[in-house]
Design a protein around this motif. Structure first.
Motif, PDB file in Angstrom:
ATOM      1  N   GLY A 147      -0.788 -76.743  37.498  1.00  0.00           N
ATOM      2  CA  GLY A 147      -0.756 -75.202  37.652  1.00  0.00           C
ATOM      3  C   GLY A 147      -1.810 -74.780  38.727  1.00  0.00           C
ATOM      4  O   GLY A 147      -1.794 -73.670  38.515  1.00  0.00           O
ATOM      5  N   ALA A 148      -2.446 -75.802  39.187  1.00  0.00           N
ATOM      6  CA  ALA A 148      -3.370 -75.290  40.127  1.00  0.00           C
ATOM      7  C   ALA A 148      -2.854 -75.004  41.454  1.00  0.00           C
ATOM      8  O   ALA A 148      -2.289 -75.840  42.112  1.00  0.00           O
ATOM      9  N   GLY A 149      -3.609 -74.035  42.194  1.00  0.00           N
ATOM     10  CA  GLY A 149      -3.268 -73.953  43.767  1.00  0.00           C
ATOM     11  C   GLY A 149      -1.526 -73.764  44.037  1.00  0.00           C
ATOM     12  O   GLY A 149      -1.389 -74.071  44.822  1.00  0.00           O
ATOM     13  N   VAL A 150      -1.093 -72.902  42.957  1.00  0.00           N
ATOM     14  CA  VAL A 150       0.324 -72.535  42.898  1.00  0.00           C
ATOM     15  C   VAL A 150       0.351 -71.275  44.068  1.00  0.00           C
ATOM     16  O   VAL A 150      -0.164 -70.174  43.973  1.00  0.00           O
ATOM     17  N   VAL A 151       1.432 -71.513  45.435  1.00  0.00           N
ATOM     18  CA  VAL A 151       1.352 -70.366  46.341  1.00  0.00           C
ATOM     19  C   VAL A 151       2.673 -69.871  45.981  1.00  0.00           C
ATOM     20  O   VAL A 151       2.459 -68.385  46.012  1.00  0.00           O
ATOM     21  N   SER A 152       3.789 -70.181  45.654  1.00  0.00           N
ATOM     22  CA  SER A 152       4.969 -69.367  45.214  1.00  0.00           C
ATOM     23  C   SER A 152       5.806 -70.174  44.540  1.00  0.00           C
ATOM     24  O   SER A 152       5.763 -71.522  44.129  1.00  0.00           O
ATOM     25  N   LEU A 153       6.705 -69.659  43.602  1.00  0.00           N
ATOM     26  CA  LEU A 153       7.897 -70.261  42.875  1.00  0.00           C
ATOM     27  C   LEU A 153       9.201 -69.826  43.285  1.00  0.00           C
ATOM     28  O   LEU A 153       9.297 -68.569  43.470  1.00  0.00           O
ATOM     29  N   THR A 154      10.180 -70.549  43.221  1.00  0.00           N
ATOM     30  CA  THR A 154      11.298 -70.358  43.949  1.00  0.00           C
ATOM     31  C   THR A 154      12.640 -70.656  42.838  1.00  0.00           C
ATOM     32  O   THR A 154      12.593 -71.964  42.450  1.00  0.00           O
ATOM     33  N   TRP A 155      13.138 -69.744  42.418  1.00  0.00           N
ATOM     34  CA  TRP A 155      14.569 -70.350  41.548  1.00  0.00           C
ATOM     35  C   TRP A 155      15.889 -69.785  42.266  1.00  0.00           C
ATOM     36  O   TRP A 155      15.902 -68.994  42.938  1.00  0.00           O
ATOM     37  N   THR A 156      16.720 -71.016  42.356  1.00  0.00           N
ATOM     38  CA  THR A 156      17.907 -70.990  43.121  1.00  0.00           C
ATOM     39  C   THR A 156      19.008 -71.254  42.037  1.00  0.00           C
ATOM     40  O   THR A 156      18.869 -72.356  41.278  1.00  0.00           O
TER      41      THR A 156
END
Length: 238
Positions: free
Chosen positions: A96-105
Motif C-alpha cells: 500500500g505504500a508509494g502507490v502512484v496509479s491504479l489501472t483496471w482493464t
C-alpha cells in the motif's frame, strides 16, 4: 385566459423544465459513495464510471493519485472488480505504500462498460491529509481507442470545467462530529423527499425542490381537470 386542457399542458411543460434544471447535463467519472472524508482517517473511495459513448464501450480506467504534499495518500489499497484486471504502479516498497496509479482493464469485451451503463471501482486510502479537497486524475479508455481524461480543476474563471477531476471534500476530525449534529438538526427541521427508486433527497436540496414543485403543479392540474368534469356534468344535468 387559458382553457383547462391547455393549462394542464403548460403545467406539464413547466415540470419538465424544473427537472431539466435539477438534474445534471451529463455524467462524469465521480467519487459517489461519500460526500466527505475525515482528515487523519482511512477512507473508502468508489469511482463511478459511466459510458458516455453510443458506439464504443469503456474498456479501461486509470486513477492517478495526487502527489502534492498536501494531498498525497501515503497508503492505498485497491478493491478487486470482477471481470477486470488490476495493475498497480508504485514508487516505493511495502504493501500500500508509494502507490502512484491504479489501472483496471476489462478481461474481455463481455466485461466492458456498454452505453447506458456504468461500473464502480474502489480503493481505500489514508491517512487522509488535512486539506480542503483531494483531486484525482481519471483516464477513461474506450474500445474504439478514444481516451478521455477527467483531470480539470475548477477555477474562479471556470468553476465548471468540461472534464472535471473526481474529488472528495476533507473535513477536520472535530468538524466531522459537528457535521453529524448539523445533519440531525436539518432532518428535524424538514422532511425528506423519497424518490421512486428508493433514494431520499434532503429538504432544501435541488432534487427535493424539484419534487415539491412537481407535486404542487400536478395537484393544481388535477384540481382544474376535476372542476372541468364537474362543470360538464352540471351542464348536462341542467
Amino acid at each position: 385566459m387559458l382553457r383547462p386542457i391547455r393549462l394542464v399542458v403548460a403545467l406539464v411543460g413547466a415540470i419538465a423544465m424544473v427537472f431539466a434544471v435539477a438534474l445534471p447535463a451529463s455524467a462524469h467519472v465521480t467519487i459517489n459513495n461519500t460526500p466527505q472524508v475525515t482528515a487523519g482517517s482511512y477512507a473508502k473511495l468508489t469511482f463511478s464510471v459511466p459510458n458516455e459513448r453510443e458506439t464504443a464501450n469503456t474498456k479501461k480506467l486509470k486513477i492517478v493519485l495526487p502527489v502534492g504534499a498536501n494531498q498525497a495518500l501515503p497508503n492505498v489499497l485497491a478493491q478487486r472488480t470482477p471481470g477486470w484486471t488490476l495493475s498497480i504502479e508504485k514508487n516505493g516498497s511495502g504493501i500500500g505504500a508509494g502507490v502512484v496509479s491504479l489501472t483496471w482493464t476489462a478481461n474481455s469485451s463481455a466485461h466492458t462498460i456498454p452505453a447506458g451503463q456504468f461500473e464502480e471501482f474502489s480503493l481505500m486510502g489514508g491517512l487522509v491529509p488535512n486539506t480542503d479537497r483531494i483531486y484525482f486524475d481519471a483516464i477513461q479508455t474506450y474500445s474504439n481507442g478514444e481516451v478521455v481524461s477527467w483531470d480539470e480543476r475548477p477555477t474562479s474563471s471556470n468553476p465548471n470545467p468540461a472534464h472535471p477531476a473526481p474529488s472528495v471534500k476533507v473535513v477536520p476530525a472535530a468538524a466531522a462530529g459537528a457535521g453529524a449534529a448539523t445533519a440531525a438538526k436539518t432532518m428535524a427541521l424538514g422532511p425528506a423527499v423519497s424518490g421512486g427508486d428508493g433514494s431520499v433527497a434532503a429538504a432544501g436540496s435541488p432534487a427535493a425542490t424539484a419534487a415539491y414543485t412537481a407535486t404542487a403543479v400536478l395537484a393544481v392540474a388535477g384540481g382544474l381537470f376535476w372542476m372541468r368534469r364537474r362543470s360538464r356534468r352540471t351542464g348536462l344535468s341542467g
